[in-house]
Design an enzyme around this catalytic site. Structure first.
Site, mmCIF file in Angstrom:
data_model
loop_
_atom_site.group_PDB
_atom_site.id
_atom_site.type_symbol
_atom_site.label_atom_id
_atom_site.label_comp_id
_atom_site.label_asym_id
_atom_site.label_seq_id
_atom_site.Cartn_x
_atom_site.Cartn_y
_atom_site.Cartn_z
ATOM 1 N N ARG A 70 5.974 0.464 -12.187
ATOM 2 C CA ARG A 70 7.199 -0.231 -11.777
ATOM 3 C C ARG A 70 6.872 -1.479 -10.980
ATOM 4 N NH1 ARG A 70 7.318 0.305 -6.455
ATOM 5 N NH2 ARG A 70 6.603 2.249 -5.489
ATOM 6 N N GLY A 72 7.332 -3.902 -7.542
ATOM 7 C CA GLY A 72 7.337 -3.592 -6.120
ATOM 8 C C GLY A 72 6.012 -3.070 -5.618
ATOM 9 N N CYS A 169 7.467 -1.291 0.786
ATOM 10 C CA CYS A 169 7.803 -2.547 0.106
ATOM 11 C C CYS A 169 7.236 -3.758 0.852
ATOM 12 C CB CYS A 169 9.305 -2.682 -0.076
ATOM 13 S SG CYS A 169 10.057 -1.305 -0.959
#
Length: 219
Positions: A70, A72, A169
């Site tokens: 993914r 991030g 993050c």
């Protein structure tokens, strides 16, 4: 118009849920499966995005660390956090990636305002949803063959101390919050168990389906 299914997985190991995502995703191009929104909570797990991520205590042995494809950086999942995985054929629906992410975030933003009277912000430079100066929802997607997977996590009543293990993050762990830690909520009881959490997830997913169908009403 294609039907979008909601599949409630309850509490499920991250890798098991990922396998369900992959299986669902693989069936959509051949029309042997429906577009689906998965609703789930995960036991303690740290996941890393394609760009990696920072784990502050090295290589902990008490919690799984999973590399994903993914977008991030590092994030955590744990009980009391609602995770929504929309597996949607955005290419066929003619929805661009940025627009699709905007739909996800705006749907959740509007839901939190309508149900909990909670004002959250969408930042153009810091992905996710923010309450004041703290992050309450994180998003990490991948689009493969025009179909989305992975998704968005919303901190509801989860233990935020897990985020102390990473830079979530890319931010300080102290930048995280959850719904039960916010002030000013004037309506509706916040979920405090899995059954209530899944009900909340289904309500949000239903709103999300309406938003997706409206955006692609000629699909």
């Amino acid at each position: 118009m294609s039907q979008i299914k909601i599949n409630i997985l309850h509490t499920m190991d991250y890798k098991v849920a990922l396998a369900i995502q992959n299986e669902t995703h693989a069936k959509i191009p051949s029309k042997t499966g429906l577009e689906t929104i998965l609703i789930v909570e995960h036991p303690n797990v740290i996941t890393l995005g394609k760009r990696g991520g920072v784990i502050l205590d090295g290589n902990p042995s008490d919690i799984p660390i999973i590399q994903t494809d993914r977008g991030g950086l590092a994030t955590c999942h744990n009980l009391g956090q609602l995770v929504i995985y929309p597996i949607i054929d955005i290419k066929s629906r003619k929805i661009g990636v940025k627009r699709f992410i905007c739909i996800l975030l705006k749907t959740l933003k509007n839901y939190l305002l309508r149900i909990y009277n909670l004002e959250v912000l969408i930042s153009s430079s810091q992905t996710g949803l923010w309450y004041q100066d703290k992050k309450i929802a994180s998003i990490g997607m991948r689009i493969h063959k025009g179909i989305s997977y992975h998704g968005i996590s919303i901190n509801i009543y989860n233990d935020l101390s897990l985020f102390d293990r990473i830079e979530p993050c890319g931010f300080s762990s102290h930048s995280m919050t959850n719904l039960i830690s916010t002030d000013g909520i004037t309506s509706k009881i916040i979920p405090n168990n899995t059954e209530e959490l899944m009900k909340l997830g289904k309500e949000i997913a239903t709103q999300l389906i309406d938003s997706i169908e409206e955006e692609s009403k000629d699909y």
